[in-house]
Design a protein around this motif. Structure first.
Motif, mmCIF file in Angstrom:
data_model
loop_
_atom_site.group_PDB
_atom_site.id
_atom_site.type_symbol
_atom_site.label_atom_id
_atom_site.label_comp_id
_atom_site.label_asym_id
_atom_site.label_seq_id
_atom_site.Cartn_x
_atom_site.Cartn_y
_atom_site.Cartn_z
ATOM 1 N N ALA A 30 71.516 102.730 23.509
ATOM 2 C CA ALA A 30 72.553 102.713 22.451
ATOM 3 C C ALA A 30 72.578 104.460 22.136
ATOM 4 C CB ALA A 30 72.777 102.722 21.679
ATOM 5 N N ASP A 31 71.392 104.802 21.790
ATOM 6 C CA ASP A 31 71.003 105.741 21.304
ATOM 7 C C ASP A 31 70.767 106.993 22.496
ATOM 8 O OD1 ASP A 31 71.157 105.834 18.233
ATOM 9 O OD2 ASP A 31 68.742 105.592 18.919
ATOM 10 N N MET A 32 70.207 106.286 23.758
ATOM 11 C CA MET A 32 70.621 107.173 24.446
ATOM 12 C C MET A 32 72.189 107.469 24.898
ATOM 13 S SD MET A 32 66.849 105.994 26.437
ATOM 14 C CE MET A 32 67.522 104.717 27.579
ATOM 15 N N ARG A 33 72.552 106.891 25.188
ATOM 16 C CA ARG A 33 73.922 106.858 25.807
ATOM 17 C C ARG A 33 75.102 108.089 24.963
ATOM 18 N NH1 ARG A 33 74.719 101.836 25.839
ATOM 19 N NH2 ARG A 33 76.571 101.494 24.589
ATOM 20 N N ILE A 34 75.049 107.729 23.792
ATOM 21 C CA ILE A 34 74.720 108.733 22.335
ATOM 22 C C ILE A 34 75.128 110.317 23.038
ATOM 23 C CG2 ILE A 34 75.215 109.798 20.330
ATOM 24 C CD1 ILE A 34 75.140 106.462 19.293
ATOM 25 N N GLU A 35 73.472 110.417 23.012
ATOM 26 C CA GLU A 35 73.200 111.401 23.571
ATOM 27 C C GLU A 35 73.957 112.379 24.458
ATOM 28 O OE1 GLU A 35 71.398 114.417 25.901
ATOM 29 O OE2 GLU A 35 70.880 112.840 26.552
ATOM 30 N N GLN A 36 73.855 110.984 25.523
ATOM 31 C CA GLN A 36 74.207 111.609 27.017
ATOM 32 C C GLN A 36 75.937 112.031 26.981
ATOM 33 O OE1 GLN A 36 74.544 108.427 29.540
ATOM 34 N NE2 GLN A 36 75.034 109.022 31.385
ATOM 35 N N GLN A 37 76.325 111.106 26.302
ATOM 36 C CA GLN A 37 77.945 111.460 26.139
ATOM 37 C C GLN A 37 77.743 112.353 25.133
ATOM 38 O OE1 GLN A 37 80.266 110.075 27.687
ATOM 39 N NE2 GLN A 37 78.715 109.050 28.953
ATOM 40 N N LEU A 38 77.497 112.514 23.718
ATOM 41 C CA LEU A 38 77.761 114.222 23.684
ATOM 42 C C LEU A 38 77.499 115.529 24.312
ATOM 43 C CD1 LEU A 38 75.836 113.581 20.253
ATOM 44 C CD2 LEU A 38 78.526 114.083 20.501
ATOM 45 N N THR A 39 76.551 114.824 25.247
ATOM 46 C CA THR A 39 76.176 116.038 26.499
ATOM 47 C C THR A 39 77.755 116.321 27.423
ATOM 48 O OG1 THR A 39 74.065 115.766 26.580
ATOM 49 C CG2 THR A 39 75.396 117.083 28.212
ATOM 50 N N VAL A 40 78.544 115.148 27.763
ATOM 51 C CA VAL A 40 79.630 115.942 28.764
ATOM 52 C C VAL A 40 80.626 115.942 27.162
ATOM 53 C CG1 VAL A 40 81.233 113.641 29.561
ATOM 54 C CG2 VAL A 40 78.742 113.331 29.563
#
Length: 150
Positions: free
Chosen positions: A4-14
């Motif tokens: 979940a933390d990795m997805r959050i980081e990725q979505q913040l970049t987007v």
């Protein structure tokens, strides 16, 4: 780092990339507001007139950077400095009527676009997103304050 933390980081970049695009497509009116100008105008509208040092602190910027950005707003007639009545050596920045109008037009246009993005979301999802985004922003601010004290 969990999934979940990795997805959050990725979505913040987007999200950061999208924010830049949103800024570009929602610039309206006679005055094109730079992203920094828009942020300063929003800060003044939401929090009231402020010293430049307070603005620099709010944005985590060097005072010289804020001074340059404020000078640009002043040259456009969107903000003005007055002498701080509590300390005549300092000045207070506030919106001009033109600055308030430009910000209102820009915010209205951005909010209209946001309505289009969220049109298919139900009310509960919008409320959840608003609550979680607020919590996230408060957590970021708390971390930044803790870092500044270190």
């Amino acid at each position: 780092m969990n999934s979940a933390d990795m997805r959050i980081e990725q979505q913040l970049t987007v999200l950061l990339r999208r924010v830049q695009r949103i800024h570009m497509v929602t610039a309206t009116g006679d005055v094109h507001l730079e992203r920094s100008s828009y942020g300063i105008l929003c800060q003044l509208a939401d929090e009231g007139p402020q010293r430049l040092g307070a603005l620099a602190s709010a944005f985590g910027l060097d005072p010289s950077t804020i001074t340059r950005q404020v000078q640009a707003l002043e040259s456009l007639g969107l903000a003005q400095r007055t002498t701080d009545p509590t300390d005549r050596r300092a000045s207070i920045l506030d919106l001009t009527a033109e600055g308030s109008d430009a910000l209102d037009r820009t915010r209205r246009h951005r909010r209209d676009r946001l309505q289009q993005v969220l049109a298919h979301w139900d009310a509960a999802d919008r409320e959840d997103f608003a609550r979680l985004l607020t919590t996230f922003n408060e957590s970021v601010e708390a971390l930044m304050l803790a870092d500044a004290r270190s």
